[in-house]
Structure formats: C-alpha cells, structure tokens
Write an enzyme that holds these catalytic residues in place. Sequence first.
Site, short mmCIF file in Angstrom:
data_model
loop_
_atom_site.label_atom_id
_atom_site.label_comp_id
_atom_site.label_asym_id
_atom_site.label_seq_id
_atom_site.Cartn_x
_atom_site.Cartn_y
_atom_site.Cartn_z
N GLY A 59 35.49 32.83 47.27
CA GLY A 59 36.69 33.46 46.74
C GLY A 59 36.42 34.91 46.40
O GLY A 59 35.27 35.28 46.13
N GLN A 103 37.78 43.07 42.64
CA GLN A 103 36.36 43.07 43.04
C GLN A 103 36.08 44.05 44.19
O GLN A 103 34.92 44.35 44.46
CB GLN A 103 35.92 41.66 43.46
CG GLN A 103 35.86 40.70 42.28
CD GLN A 103 35.33 39.36 42.72
OE1 GLN A 103 36.06 38.53 43.24
NE2 GLN A 103 34.03 39.14 42.55
N CYS A 153 29.47 34.47 41.03
CA CYS A 153 30.51 35.46 41.31
C CYS A 153 29.90 36.58 42.14
O CYS A 153 28.78 37.02 41.85
CB CYS A 153 31.04 36.01 39.99
SG CYS A 153 32.32 37.26 40.17
N LEU A 154 30.63 37.04 43.15
CA LEU A 154 30.10 38.10 44.01
C LEU A 154 29.84 39.39 43.23
O LEU A 154 29.02 40.20 43.66
CB LEU A 154 31.09 38.39 45.16
CG LEU A 154 31.25 37.28 46.20
CD1 LEU A 154 32.33 37.64 47.21
CD2 LEU A 154 29.93 37.00 46.92
N HIS A 173 38.79 30.60 38.61
CA HIS A 173 37.85 31.73 38.52
C HIS A 173 38.50 33.01 39.08
O HIS A 173 38.47 34.06 38.44
CB HIS A 173 36.57 31.38 39.30
CG HIS A 173 35.56 32.48 39.38
ND1 HIS A 173 34.32 32.41 38.79
CD2 HIS A 173 35.61 33.70 39.97
CE1 HIS A 173 33.65 33.53 39.01
NE2 HIS A 173 34.41 34.33 39.73
N GLU A 174 39.11 32.89 40.25
CA GLU A 174 39.69 34.09 40.89
C GLU A 174 40.92 34.58 40.13
O GLU A 174 41.13 35.79 39.99
CB GLU A 174 40.03 33.81 42.35
CG GLU A 174 38.85 33.43 43.23
CD GLU A 174 37.66 34.37 43.14
OE1 GLU A 174 37.84 35.57 42.87
OE2 GLU A 174 36.53 33.89 43.33
N HIS A 206 40.06 36.75 37.30
CA HIS A 206 39.76 38.14 37.67
C HIS A 206 41.00 39.04 37.58
O HIS A 206 40.89 40.22 37.27
CB HIS A 206 39.24 38.21 39.12
CG HIS A 206 37.76 38.01 39.26
ND1 HIS A 206 36.83 38.86 38.73
CD2 HIS A 206 37.05 37.05 39.92
CE1 HIS A 206 35.60 38.44 39.05
NE2 HIS A 206 35.71 37.33 39.76
CO CO Z 1 34.21 36.22 40.55
#
Ligand code: CO
Length: 153
Positions: free
Chosen positions: A46, A51, A88-89, A130-131, A134
């Site tokens: 995701g 991000q 997380c990226l 999670h997304e 963000h």
């Molecule tokens: Co993340």
Amino acid sequence: MSILEIRKMGDPVLKEVCKPVEKITKKIKILLDDMAETMYVNEGVGIAAPQVGVAIRAVIIDVGEKRYDLINPVIVESEGKVIDSEGCLSFPGVYGDVERAEKVRVEYTNRFGKRKFIEADGLLARCLQHELDHLDGRLFIEVAQNLTEGFRK
Ligand code: CO
C-alpha cells in the site's frame, strides 16, 4: 509511468491532513499510476499520496489479489480488534505491532469517478486502515508496540 521518491520519517508532508480530491484529472491518474509503480518496485502492499509528497486523499493498495485505486476513501464501518505486525515504506526496516479493527467497510471513489465500497478483513483490512491513517497524518510508529531495533526517534 515513473518511480517517485518516497518521503521518509521526519518529512513534514507525512504529518499533513490531506485535502480531498475534487476532480479526477489526467494529472491525478498519472499520479495514481506513478504511486502504484513506486509501491510495486519497493515491494509494498500500500502507498498513500503524502508518501510521495502530495497531500491529497489518494491511496493505492494491492495485497496480492488486485490493485485498488482509492480516491477520498472513508471507513464507514468497523468491527472487532486484532493485533499484528506492520511496516511502512516511509520507515524502511521498522516493524511494530498495531491494534486495528478486524473488519472494515470502506467507501471510496475509483479512478473512473464511481463511488464504490470494499468489505475487508485480514491483511487488506489492516492495509486499508494503515493507508487511510496516512491521509490524516497518522503514522503507525505512533501507535505501534514492540518496534524493532534500529528505530530511533
Ligand atoms: Co505507511
């Protein structure tokens, strides 16, 4: 399509409350495709627009079944609680346990402007939560427990 720079821990864009997408322009569709390519090349499941430095309410998710392009997504129902590990990226190499709803129902607009919904559990439900966090500047490290070593504030 192009691969975008992923914003990392400490970048202020990660803490922004993102703006709704008013109109799905060509530019937005290109952004969605670039976000997807950036996610796949980094082996994420995701990615949220902040991000890649764009504070709008857009998310790409693919936990292995299909790619979802989610515009202005909202959790409208949630049920149960479950704790599992997340990464997380924007925080490479960092993992921690996060409590999430077990099941969620999310309404969103797809890239063709249609209002849709997803009913999810398991990894997809976790990833959605999670997304979507963000988009409100909420980061998993703020709520995670047992963060892996190597993480420093
Ligand atoms: Co993340």
